[in-house]
Design a protein around this motif. Structure first.
Motif, PDB file in Angstrom:
ATOM      1  N   ALA A 198      -6.457  45.829  62.212  1.00 46.98           N
ATOM      2  CA  ALA A 198      -6.077  47.187  62.598  1.00 46.98           C
ATOM      3  C   ALA A 198      -5.028  47.748  61.645  1.00 46.98           C
ATOM      4  O   ALA A 198      -5.073  48.924  61.263  1.00 46.98           O
ATOM      5  N   GLU A 199      -4.081  46.903  61.257  1.00 46.74           N
ATOM      6  CA  GLU A 199      -3.049  47.361  60.330  1.00 46.74           C
ATOM      7  C   GLU A 199      -3.639  47.646  58.958  1.00 46.74           C
ATOM      8  O   GLU A 199      -3.279  48.630  58.303  1.00 46.74           O
ATOM      9  N   LYS A 200      -4.555  46.815  58.527  1.00 41.36           N
ATOM     10  CA  LYS A 200      -5.193  47.032  57.227  1.00 41.36           C
ATOM     11  C   LYS A 200      -5.945  48.356  57.203  1.00 41.36           C
ATOM     12  O   LYS A 200      -5.868  49.121  56.235  1.00 41.36           O
ATOM     13  N   LEU A 201      -6.675  48.650  58.273  1.00 46.19           N
ATOM     14  CA  LEU A 201      -7.407  49.911  58.356  1.00 46.19           C
ATOM     15  C   LEU A 201      -6.445  51.098  58.382  1.00 46.19           C
ATOM     16  O   LEU A 201      -6.724  52.152  57.803  1.00 46.19           O
ATOM     17  N   ALA A 202      -5.312  50.921  59.068  1.00 50.21           N
ATOM     18  CA  ALA A 202      -4.320  51.996  59.124  1.00 50.21           C
ATOM     19  C   ALA A 202      -3.748  52.279  57.746  1.00 50.21           C
ATOM     20  O   ALA A 202      -3.504  53.433  57.385  1.00 50.21           O
ATOM     21  N   ILE A 203      -3.519  51.225  56.974  1.00 46.08           N
ATOM     22  CA  ILE A 203      -3.005  51.413  55.615  1.00 46.08           C
ATOM     23  C   ILE A 203      -4.039  52.116  54.752  1.00 46.08           C
ATOM     24  O   ILE A 203      -3.712  53.007  53.960  1.00 46.08           O
ATOM     25  N   GLU A 204      -5.316  51.734  54.905  1.00 53.84           N
ATOM     26  CA  GLU A 204      -6.374  52.396  54.149  1.00 53.84           C
ATOM     27  C   GLU A 204      -6.434  53.885  54.476  1.00 53.84           C
ATOM     28  O   GLU A 204      -6.654  54.728  53.606  1.00 53.84           O
ATOM     29  N   LYS A 205      -6.216  54.212  55.743  1.00 53.23           N
ATOM     30  CA  LYS A 205      -6.291  55.604  56.167  1.00 53.23           C
ATOM     31  C   LYS A 205      -5.203  56.443  55.513  1.00 53.23           C
ATOM     32  O   LYS A 205      -5.366  57.652  55.315  1.00 53.23           O
ATOM     33  N   VAL A 215       2.175  46.784  52.655  1.00 56.17           N
ATOM     34  CA  VAL A 215       1.587  48.104  52.407  1.00 56.17           C
ATOM     35  C   VAL A 215       1.336  48.322  50.926  1.00 56.17           C
ATOM     36  O   VAL A 215       0.241  48.727  50.505  1.00 56.17           O
ATOM     37  N   TYR A 216       2.338  48.035  50.087  1.00 51.19           N
ATOM     38  CA  TYR A 216       2.191  48.355  48.671  1.00 51.19           C
ATOM     39  C   TYR A 216       1.372  47.313  47.915  1.00 51.19           C
ATOM     40  O   TYR A 216       0.948  47.582  46.778  1.00 51.19           O
ATOM     41  N   THR A 217       1.116  46.169  48.518  1.00 53.84           N
ATOM     42  CA  THR A 217       0.130  45.254  47.944  1.00 53.84           C
ATOM     43  C   THR A 217      -1.270  45.819  48.129  1.00 53.84           C
ATOM     44  O   THR A 217      -2.134  45.675  47.258  1.00 53.84           O
ATOM     45  N   GLN A 218      -1.502  46.477  49.266  1.00 51.65           N
ATOM     46  CA  GLN A 218      -2.813  47.056  49.540  1.00 51.65           C
ATOM     47  C   GLN A 218      -2.972  48.474  48.974  1.00 51.65           C
ATOM     48  O   GLN A 218      -4.082  48.998  48.936  1.00 51.65           O
TER      49      GLN A 218
END
Length: 712
Positions: free
Chosen positions: A598-605, A271-274
């Motif tokens: 899906a997880e990447k998009l969730a983190i972006e949100k 999460v905190y890398t993204q």
């Protein structure tokens, strides 16, 4: 592998400002790896013994008895009738790492004494209670710090270290079942009481906002240990302290409410890398409150727009707990997040162990050039105060270098201090130096930062409690000249063929490495035995003969300032890769590509919130105005007449943790509140005369291509 559970629906009450990213439960793999992690942490000595736990509880009970006797004595002295004297009460609360349940052996206990309206802070707490404690044979090392931003009494009770704050409420009688989490407790409270209460209120709120306290505690204990090993655990140095790491971990627990610590650690780094800073990390919505206290809000508060890594406290009044992060320390932490992410993904893919993640950062192999700051005093008390003051000023030197070189010269502060052991009233701090990575060589130029050093010297020399014998020397040293006392046992390790690593990037070249890890006094180890594929002798000669650029550091003599001259070639990051680093960039985790997306998009949100901040076009306030502290414990950042405008760093002073770098001046609390270390006007008795020749440091970047090989 268990179901990842990527969806936006929860089965119970939601914790946090967004829906969880995943509701997936643990798999057999997660259970196994979590057991391995817990064993690793236990073997590292992070858990106290049962005997020590019992001793702490007994000490807290004894402290509670002491303050109850004290408040009755104060009540009687105030002339209250006997009934009110008998009803008079004071109560002890805990906060920080002890309250969170992540403290280790020998750690301080952060405590708060809540007293009635007639028990004053100055006369009664720092007067009568101090006298009572000083007369007790089981109380040692008593050190009151009433002038700190969060006034504190430090002492040992039966050998257990205590940091004791005081909050005076507007109540005549303090009930034994007092709930300090209610905002009404702040009604009519003075500023020092609000600050003192904040630690307990934030800690308790964190525990209410995590779905599984046990998983949170194990994960936080892990991340604290990791941060200390990697040299990014220090609020006073501009990294993150205990409360900051607790808030970051708590947010991950909210996003993965059913995960075990193994998965939480992995997702922490993912999460905190993204994460796109300065988007804030928040555990709950920010409440306006009804008491009119200022809260963090970059939409209305101009200075809040320049916070680089906002981590918002969940209790009213909400504030940014990490406004001391600079661009240099943010860069270092994001590199470490990326390193942790790569290691965790490789560990999932290859079923690896936990050792590599916790490999100590080899600070004294990481750079070719360093600034060494030596300080000294004549006695223990002077050294404690002088050390605390200088520690709080070093970060300003970093910020001023960033400002005056337009961030072309980057600084990496070591979070600890070092001593050669021969003089207990002397220690040294170190800053790693490097040219900004990615800057074209043809843009390199000389930087005259003589005024930067002069400002730092004047800033330190303006200490209002300065005494004869308080000295500070600043020198530039090459890596080969690092003093031996920074290494374990005072023995310099054999020089490895490839001497340093460059910061972690996605384009690392493959390197064959071997590592032997040892510990220094500050917990940062020195790795040896790195093997690089380049021609070692040629590379070493190129580094050692890197003298095309010169640095001359002239520190005025007298009043503790000496003269030093050095030649320096500041290059970019070193060519050798970190032996702890995962090589290659094609590691694929255990998630399917669809799940990963899906997880990447969730983190972006997560970063689409009303408090989202973006780079501001207007120039930020200047460092000359950073010494004023406002009501919300932020450092003022108003405009000044300085012509250097290309920096954007919110600054305040907060405390360090750990014995090697504790900020004694403000009580060295668990970073729940920043101390007030306001710079007084320079005094003629010890400030540097303006007529003296100013120190000069010149960094030349004109020949970096030849000096540093293929480093960028």
């Amino acid at each position: 592998m268990g179901s990842q559970g990527f969806n936006s629906q929860t089965n119970g009450p939601r914790l946090g400002i967004t829906e969880p990213i995943s509701l997936g439960g643990p798999s057999e793999y997660d259970v196994t790896k979590t057991n391995e992690l817990e064993k690793f942490l236990a073997d590292a000595g992070l858990y106290e013994s049962q005997e020590e736990a019992i001793s702490r509880e007994e000490v807290l009970g004894r402290l509670d008895q002491i303050v109850k006797i004290w408040v009755k004595k104060v009540s009687r002295a105030r002339g209250l009738n006997e009934q009110l004297v008998q009803e008079a009460n004071a109560k002890i609360f805990t906060f920080g790492s002890y309250r969170l349940g992540v403290h280790g052996p020998g750690a301080d206990i952060d405590t708060l004494c809540v007293g009635p309206r007639h028990a004053s802070r100055d006369e009664d707490f720092f007067g009568e209670l101090k006298r009572m404690l000083s007369d007790m044979p089981d109380v040692t090392e008593l050190h009151p710090v009433p002038e700190a931003h969060v006034p504190v009494m430090k002492f040992k009770l039966n050998g257990v270290s205590i940091d004791l704050l005081y909050a005076k409420l507007s109540l005549w009688v303090i009930p034994e079942d007092l709930d300090i989490s209610q905002d009404s407790i702040l009604q009519n409270a003075d500023e020092q009481t609000v600050r003192s209460l904040n630690g307990c209120r934030v800690t308790d709120q964190i525990l209410r906002l995590v779905p599984n306290i046990q998983s949170f505690r194990t994960t936080l204990r892990c991340m604290r240990f990791w941060a200390k090993r990697r040299g990014v655990y220090s609020n006073v140095a501009g990294f993150l302290g205990g409360i900051n790491w607790a808030l970051l971990v708590a947010r991950i627990c909210q996003l993965y409410p059913n995960a075990l610590p193994n998965m939480l650690v992995s997702r922490f780094f993912r999460v905190y890398t993204q994460w796109r800073w300065p988007n804030p990390v928040m555990l709950c919505a920010i409440e306006e409150g009804s008491l009119g206290l200022q809260i963090w809000d970059p939409r209305r508060n101009h200075k809040d727009k320049y916070h680089l890594m906002p981590i918002i406290t969940p209790a009213y009044p909400s504030m940014n707990s990490s406004y001391n992060v600079s661009s240099s320390t943010l860069r270092i932490m994001t590199e470490e997040f990326k390193r942790g992410h790569d290691i965790c993904e490789a560990m999932e893919l290859n079923n690896g162990g936990w050792v590599e993640l916790f490999e100590p950062y080899r600070f004294f192999e990481a750079y070719r050039n360093y600034l060494q700051i030596d300080i000294g005093a004549d006695n223990d008390e002077d050294m404690r105060n002088w050390k605390g003051w200088v520690e709080s000023r070093v970060r300003y030197l970093i910020l001023k270098i960033e400002r005056d070189t337009f961030k072309m010269l980057q600084c990496h502060p070591h979070p600890g201090d070092f001593s050669d052991g021969s003089n207990p009233y002397h220690c040294s701090y170190f800053l790693g130096l490097q040219r900004k990575e990615g800057v074209p060589v043809n843009e390199a130029k000389k930087f005259d930062i003589r005024l930067t050093v002069d400002e730092f010297k004047a800033n330190v020399g303006s200490y209002s409690s300065w005494k004869p014998g308080m000295e500070i020397n600043v020198t530039h040293i090459k890596r080969r000249d690092i003093p031996a006392f920074v290494f374990p046992g005072g023995v310099r390790p054999a020089r490895p063929p490839a001497t340093t690593r460059r910061p972690h990037t996605a384009s690392e070249t493959n390197t064959t490495t071997t590592t032997t890890t040892t510990n220094t006094s500050s917990g940062i180890g020195i790795g040896i035995g790195m093997i690089d594929r380049e021609d070692d002798a040629r590379k070493r000669k190129r580094e050692d003969d890197d003298t095309e650029a010169s640095t001359k550091l002239l520190i005025d003599e007298g009043n503790g300032f000496t003269t030093a001259t050095a030649t320096i070639g500041i290059g970019g990051p070193s060519n050798a890769t970190d032996t702890n680093q995962v090589v290659g960039t094609s590691v694929v985790g255990l998630l399917t590509s669809k799940e990963a997306e899906a997880e990447k998009l969730a983190i972006e949100k997560l970063m689409s919130d009303p408090y989202q901040t973006s780079p501001q076009p207007q120039p930020p306030p200047q460092l000359e105005e950073l010494e004023e502290l406002d009501d919300n414990c932020h450092m003022e950042m108003e405009s000044s007449t300085s012509t250097n405008k290309e920096f954007a760093v919110p600054v305040t002073i907060s405390n360090a943790t750990g014995a090697s770098s504790s900020l004694q001046l403000n009580g060295s609390l668990e970073e729940l509140e920043p101390p007030e270390l306001v710079v007084p006007l320079p005094t003629a008795s010890h400030a540097t005369p303006a007529s003296q020749k100013k120190p000069i440091i010149r960094f030349s970047f004109t020949s970096l291509a030849k000096a540093t090989g293929n480093s960028t």
